[in-house]
Design a protein around this motif. Structure first.
Motif, PDB file in Angstrom:
ATOM      1  N   GLY A 256       0.825  -1.213   0.000  1.00 22.41           N
ATOM      2  CA  GLY A 256       0.000   0.000   0.000  1.00 22.41           C
ATOM      3  C   GLY A 256       0.855   1.256   0.000  1.00 22.41           C
ATOM      4  O   GLY A 256       0.603   2.207  -0.749  1.00 22.41           O
ATOM      5  N   LEU A 257       1.915   1.226   0.822  1.00 17.85           N
ATOM      6  CA  LEU A 257       2.789   2.403   0.920  1.00 17.85           C
ATOM      7  C   LEU A 257       3.586   2.632  -0.363  1.00 17.85           C
ATOM      8  O   LEU A 257       4.025   3.742  -0.652  1.00 17.85           O
ATOM      9  CB  LEU A 257       3.768   2.244   2.088  1.00 17.85           C
ATOM     10  N   ALA A 258       3.807   1.567  -1.121  1.00 17.24           N
ATOM     11  CA  ALA A 258       4.530   1.727  -2.389  1.00 17.24           C
ATOM     12  C   ALA A 258       3.593   2.253  -3.476  1.00 17.24           C
ATOM     13  O   ALA A 258       4.008   3.016  -4.342  1.00 17.24           O
ATOM     14  CB  ALA A 258       5.132   0.387  -2.815  1.00 17.24           C
ATOM     15  N   ILE A 259       2.333   1.837  -3.414  1.00 17.10           N
ATOM     16  CA  ILE A 259       1.424   2.102  -4.538  1.00 17.10           C
ATOM     17  C   ILE A 259       0.689   3.447  -4.439  1.00 17.10           C
ATOM     18  O   ILE A 259       0.655   4.216  -5.392  1.00 17.10           O
ATOM     19  CB  ILE A 259       0.416   0.938  -4.669  1.00 17.10           C
ATOM     20  N   PHE A 260       0.127   3.766  -3.274  1.00 14.72           N
ATOM     21  CA  PHE A 260      -0.715   4.967  -3.213  1.00 14.72           C
ATOM     22  C   PHE A 260       0.031   6.277  -3.487  1.00 14.72           C
ATOM     23  O   PHE A 260      -0.525   7.166  -4.138  1.00 14.72           O
ATOM     24  CB  PHE A 260      -1.547   4.994  -1.925  1.00 14.72           C
ATOM     25  N   PHE A 278      -1.022  -2.771 -11.688  1.00 19.23           N
ATOM     26  CA  PHE A 278      -0.455  -2.827 -13.041  1.00 19.23           C
ATOM     27  C   PHE A 278      -0.440  -1.450 -13.700  1.00 19.23           C
ATOM     28  O   PHE A 278       0.271  -1.216 -14.663  1.00 19.23           O
ATOM     29  CB  PHE A 278      -1.230  -3.831 -13.896  1.00 19.23           C
ATOM     30  N   ASN A 279      -1.259  -0.559 -13.154  1.00 19.08           N
ATOM     31  CA  ASN A 279      -1.286   0.804 -13.688  1.00 19.08           C
ATOM     32  C   ASN A 279      -0.363   1.748 -12.934  1.00 19.08           C
ATOM     33  O   ASN A 279      -0.172   2.887 -13.355  1.00 19.08           O
ATOM     34  CB  ASN A 279      -2.709   1.360 -13.632  1.00 19.08           C
ATOM     35  N   THR A 280       0.128   1.318 -11.775  1.00 19.39           N
ATOM     36  CA  THR A 280       0.940   2.235 -10.965  1.00 19.39           C
ATOM     37  C   THR A 280       2.412   1.819 -10.909  1.00 19.39           C
ATOM     38  O   THR A 280       3.286   2.592 -11.300  1.00 19.39           O
ATOM     39  CB  THR A 280       0.406   2.304  -9.518  1.00 19.39           C
ATOM     40  N   LEU A 281       2.689   0.600 -10.432  1.00 18.30           N
ATOM     41  CA  LEU A 281       4.093   0.221 -10.234  1.00 18.30           C
ATOM     42  C   LEU A 281       4.945   0.362 -11.499  1.00 18.30           C
ATOM     43  O   LEU A 281       6.083   0.836 -11.423  1.00 18.30           O
ATOM     44  CB  LEU A 281       4.188  -1.196  -9.656  1.00 18.30           C
ATOM     45  N   PRO A 282       4.419   0.007 -12.688  1.00 19.43           N
ATOM     46  CA  PRO A 282       5.255   0.181 -13.886  1.00 19.43           C
ATOM     47  C   PRO A 282       5.679   1.637 -14.112  1.00 19.43           C
ATOM     48  O   PRO A 282       6.735   1.877 -14.697  1.00 19.43           O
ATOM     49  CB  PRO A 282       4.357  -0.321 -15.023  1.00 19.43           C
TER      50      PRO A 282
END
Ligand code: PFF
Length: 435
Positions: A256-260, A278-282
């Motif tokens: 959660g802390l990596a993505i938001f 898949f829409n954020t981390l890349p």
């Protein structure tokens, strides 16, 4: 313990937790989820491990045996049955999502994320999910590789893999959080996750948070019971259960802390659904130094984490086919794999051709997810708690749990007798609008 951690940590932590948190408004949802892990999840995990260790067979036969031992009715074996069904239903869609992660290993490795905008990353994802043939191919690859491992018998390689996998995944998530700390809207992400705005939480959201506590810890369907049956007598059930729950929760919160922070920095929608990671981390992998390497490694680890969970989703069915139907392990694996694969086609189509076909307002994928995570697992957990708390003889549970202090044992007993059953029932009634 390693194998059970491998079962618990999976897509639930990294893919599902962030997207359902986004859909249900953030902090208050997280708080309810954490509360359910502590007050419901841990006591039920202890109960499941304990039942498995005493029964030492597949969940169906374990429940039949323990019911007999306690002088109770045979119907308890249907609890094992429900777990068998829930496991293969979950795996049918789990494999499709694990297929997305597998596709992303190759995308990350090819360097296609480098220099992409959030829009570009979004359309890469849409290209994938709108193509049923591609999804089917990845689903097939994941299913076949899972069943190959299951057909050879589980435990050997699994523990070794998990021993290396979990720490690596953890470190990589820390790298991602480090990136978010420097480049994302970190404080906005933290606020979203940890500001308890109860207005944003519906009764349905509470049900989803509770269901997810079961899903993420692999509870309520006998998966943990299977591993309990392999656990040595000297090992503490309480400490093992708490260790697994803490590791599992830590992975989810780190995800959660990596993505938001990326969601907010890129102006994306937190509630955008199953495509969230898949829409954020890349985006991050496309921008950070060494992103192609870290991105590839991340998706490889995610696929392995999914794979160690997938094994435990199908093992109750395979074990039952072997014990009851006298099948060889290979034959049982082929059959289980095939029916799961066929059912998975429904999920493949839920993101494209069938996206508009809704049953009670849900796509096929959403319906299977809802029935399993929000109904079957909590119901299974409720019955496990009732069995462990009320049916099993107290000297047996006390002996099996071997908690030195009577006070802690009493606390556990109180939780499984009252808190867990009442909690699950109240959340069910609340979601039905009856409470
Ligand atoms: N706990 C797994 C995850 O979080 O991805 C999913 C799961 C595995 C659920 C095994 C249930 C289960 F029996």
């Amino acid at each position: 313990m390693l194998a059970a951690t491998g079962s618990a940590v999976g897509l639930g932590n990294i893919w599902k937790f962030p997207y359902i948190t986004g859909e249900n408004g953030g902090g208050a949802f997280v708080l309810v989820y954490l509360f359910c892990i502590a007050a419901i999840g841990i006591p039920i995990m202890m109960a499941e491990v304990m039942l498995g260790r005493r029964g030492r067979q597949s969940p169906v036969n374990t429940m039949a045996y323990l019911a007999k031992e306690a002088g109770s009715h045979k119907v308890w074996k249907y609890l094992g049955w429900m777990g068998v069904v829930a496991g293969f239903l979950i795996l049918s869609y789990y494999s499709v999502i694990a297929g997305w992660a597998t596709a992303y290993v190759f995308r990350a490795a090819s360097g296609v994320f480098v220099g992409q905008t959030a829009d570009g990353i979004g359309s890469l994802f849409n290209d994938l999910i709108s193509d049923p043939e591609k999804l089917l191919a990845w689903h097939t690859i994941f299913m076949v590789s899972t069943m190959l491992v299951v057909s050879r018998g589980v435990t050997h390689g699994l523990e070794k893999a998990v021993r290396f996998l979990m720490p690596s995944l953890f470190i990589l998530l820390l790298v991602m959080v480090g990136y978010a700390l420097n480049s994302g809207s970190f404080s906005e992400g933290v606020d979203f996750l940890f500001t308890f705005n109860f207005d944003a939480l519906t009764a349905q959201g509470v049900l989803i948070a509770m269901g997810h506590a079961f899903f993420t810890l692999s509870l309520g369907m006998g998966a943990i019971m299977v591993y309990g049956s392999y656990l040595d007598k000297e090992i503490s059930v309480a400490k093992t259960s708490m260790g697994i729950a803490c590791a599992d929760t830590a992975v989810a919160l780190l995800a959660g802390l990596a993505i938001f922070p990326i969601v907010f920095a890129s102006g994306l929608e937190p509630g955008s659904g199953p495509g969230l990671i898949f829409n954020t981390l890349p985006i991050a992998f496309g921008q950070m130094l060494g992103g192609t390497f870290f991105g590839t490694l991340f998706f490889v680890l995610l696929v392995f984490a999914a794979w160690s969970s997938a094994i435990s989703l199908i093992e109750p069915l395979v074990a039952w086919l072997i014990e009851k139907k006298g099948m060889t392990r290979i034959r049982a694996s082929v059959w289980s794999g095939m029916i799961t694969w066929v059912l998975g086609i429904g999920t493949v189509l839920s993101f494209n051709n069938w996206a508009e076909n809704k049953i009670y307002g849900m796509t096929f994928f959403e319906l299977v997810d809802f029935l399993t995570a929000n109904i079957m697992l909590p119901l299974g957990g409720l019955l496990i708690a009732l069995f462990a708390g009320w049916v099993m003889k107290r000297e047996h549970s006390k002996d099996e749990l071997a908690i030195g202090s009577t006070l802690w044992f009493q606390l556990w007993l109180f939780l499984v007798r009252f808190v867990t059953p009442i909690g699950v029932i109240v959340v069910f009634l609340n979601a039905l609008g009856l409470f």
